[in-house]
Design an enzyme around this catalytic site. Sequence first.
Site, PDB file in Angstrom:
ATOM      1  N   ASP A 153       7.653   4.162 -10.103  1.00  0.00           N
ATOM      2  CA  ASP A 153       7.801   3.892  -9.020  1.00  0.00           C
ATOM      3  C   ASP A 153       9.199   4.131  -8.712  1.00  0.00           C
ATOM      4  OD1 ASP A 153       5.961   4.499  -6.787  1.00  0.00           O
ATOM      5  OD2 ASP A 153       5.322   2.156  -6.646  1.00  0.00           O
ATOM      6  N   GLY A 171       7.428   7.268   6.266  1.00  0.00           N
ATOM      7  CA  GLY A 171       5.980   8.033   5.477  1.00  0.00           C
ATOM      8  C   GLY A 171       6.657   9.073   4.754  1.00  0.00           C
ATOM      9  N   GLY A 206       0.666  -1.108   0.187  1.00  0.00           N
ATOM     10  CA  GLY A 206      -0.259  -0.128   0.278  1.00  0.00           C
ATOM     11  C   GLY A 206       0.662   0.777   0.180  1.00  0.00           C
ATOM     12  N   LYS A 256       3.969  11.712  -2.679  1.00  0.00           N
ATOM     13  CA  LYS A 256       4.728  11.133  -2.479  1.00  0.00           C
ATOM     14  C   LYS A 256       5.891  11.820  -1.376  1.00  0.00           C
ATOM     15  CE  LYS A 256       8.334   7.404  -3.965  1.00  0.00           C
ATOM     16  NZ  LYS A 256       8.594   6.496  -5.235  1.00  0.00           N
ATOM     17  N   ASP A 267       4.223  -5.187  -7.514  1.00  0.00           N
ATOM     18  CA  ASP A 267       2.970  -3.211  -6.795  1.00  0.00           C
ATOM     19  C   ASP A 267       4.263  -2.371  -7.397  1.00  0.00           C
ATOM     20  OD1 ASP A 267       5.566  -4.491  -5.348  1.00  0.00           O
ATOM     21  OD2 ASP A 267       5.540  -2.417  -4.487  1.00  0.00           O
TER      22      ASP A 267
END
EC number: 2.7.7.-
Length: 490
Positions: A255, A120, A84, A107, A245
């Site tokens: 990514d 995070g 996730g 991001k 992912d």
Amino acid sequence: MHYHNTYKNLDTRLYTRQLPTPLDNPRAGHLNLQVAEQLGWADDADLMAHWVEILGGHYVPEQFAPLSMAYAGHQFGQWAGQLGDGRGLLMAQVLDKDGQLQDLHLKGSGLTPYSRMGDGRAVLRSTIREYLCGHALTQLGIASSNALGFIVSDTPVHRERIESGAALMRVADSHIRLGHVEWIASFAPDLLDEFTDYMIDTYYPDCRNSEQPVLAFLQAVVERSARMIADWQLIGFAHGVMNTDNLSITGSTLDFGPFGFMERFNPAWINNHSDYSGRYAYQNQPAIGHWNLNNWLPHFMRLTQAGVTRDSLAACLEVYEPVFMQHYQQGLCRKLGLPHQSESLVLAFEFLTFLEDNLLDYTNSFRALLGLVATEAHPHEQQLLANLLAELNEDAKQVWQDWQTRYMTQIQAASQEQVVLDLQSNNPVYILRNDMAQRAIDAAEQGQFEEVARLFDLLQTPYIVQDIATDLDSRPPAPNARPLPISCSS
């Protein structure tokens, strides 16, 4: 902007609604005005005036609908379970000036329920690398996420050392990954029909005209993925972490972490220093794309819709190799300025072998062919050709002379104007070399963003020789130089 926030209307098990966690004292890094204009962001005075505060998490416009997505994935070939958005938020979805849906994804926005052991946050070096790489790939003509801009802050972030926290507003045609379907199959299988319909209606509406829309959609994903990876191989790009992912359903590059652009040609090159087995080496990318899709497709056997069988899914996957090979071979011939035919392919693969045997620079060597074919008005390419020849020993020079003779024979049979056009438009002068990015990072960490801005401008037109370039922008590392280590935290 024309907001089109549809993901928030899906089942709430698929995401968590939340606001970003503000960064301390956010400051401008760089704003991509081209993306801002395409999105309509540049037409909104409020957005333009507060873009730093928005990226820094201090201001969320009323029409934004921030959420963190749940997904899963296979990482380095192993099932990793739930993953996730651990440090990002889908802030909004908009229709750009071409009517194309675009996700605005922040991001480095702070902790989410999917952060696992992470903090995070994003650091400045990885933010600059992703910002410049998305821009570079886009301008090279390769399907990719891009970015609106990035900011830096006073928030300390702990990696191998304490670094400055940063944030990037990534822009992509979708942030739905193969891993979304893997998550649904494992944790909410009752959502698969609804989610498949959403993917088709939102990203592949033309498939509704097919007799079997689901199969048409799946085959389209396979084909787009194959073409994207072929484009990577042609330009010498290595993603570095092709987990399920990290692959988008739209066949756009997503990514950026331990990515790299090929410099001295080595097909076995591993640009991610955490990839101990070489699973994601440059030469393995086509096979890994197939592996990922092969793991993704069987989940659709759960659909209640007719027509999805094991045989029909196998047929969807069967197109991967021929689509990849056709796209790659056609592109390889264009890089030599030759028509797509067997004689051209023989020369192309001999050229690649020559580059590998002599560890020559991939980008410069292809561009140097322009100095061979068009001897006038191309001083930069003539210098590249001279540099190439200077690196060869006597045996290698003989191999080159033999290849050159046969190459020029084929070139003379083709349209010279078309040859020059193909060589110019398929072989960039500039790529984002690791040393280039690192110099920009070093300066930015001292509060100086001029080098980021210069590289951004340089990569804006990578197929044209530019006055703002320096010798370092085209200089490959020494043949025995130790590669700059790039990890997933980079």
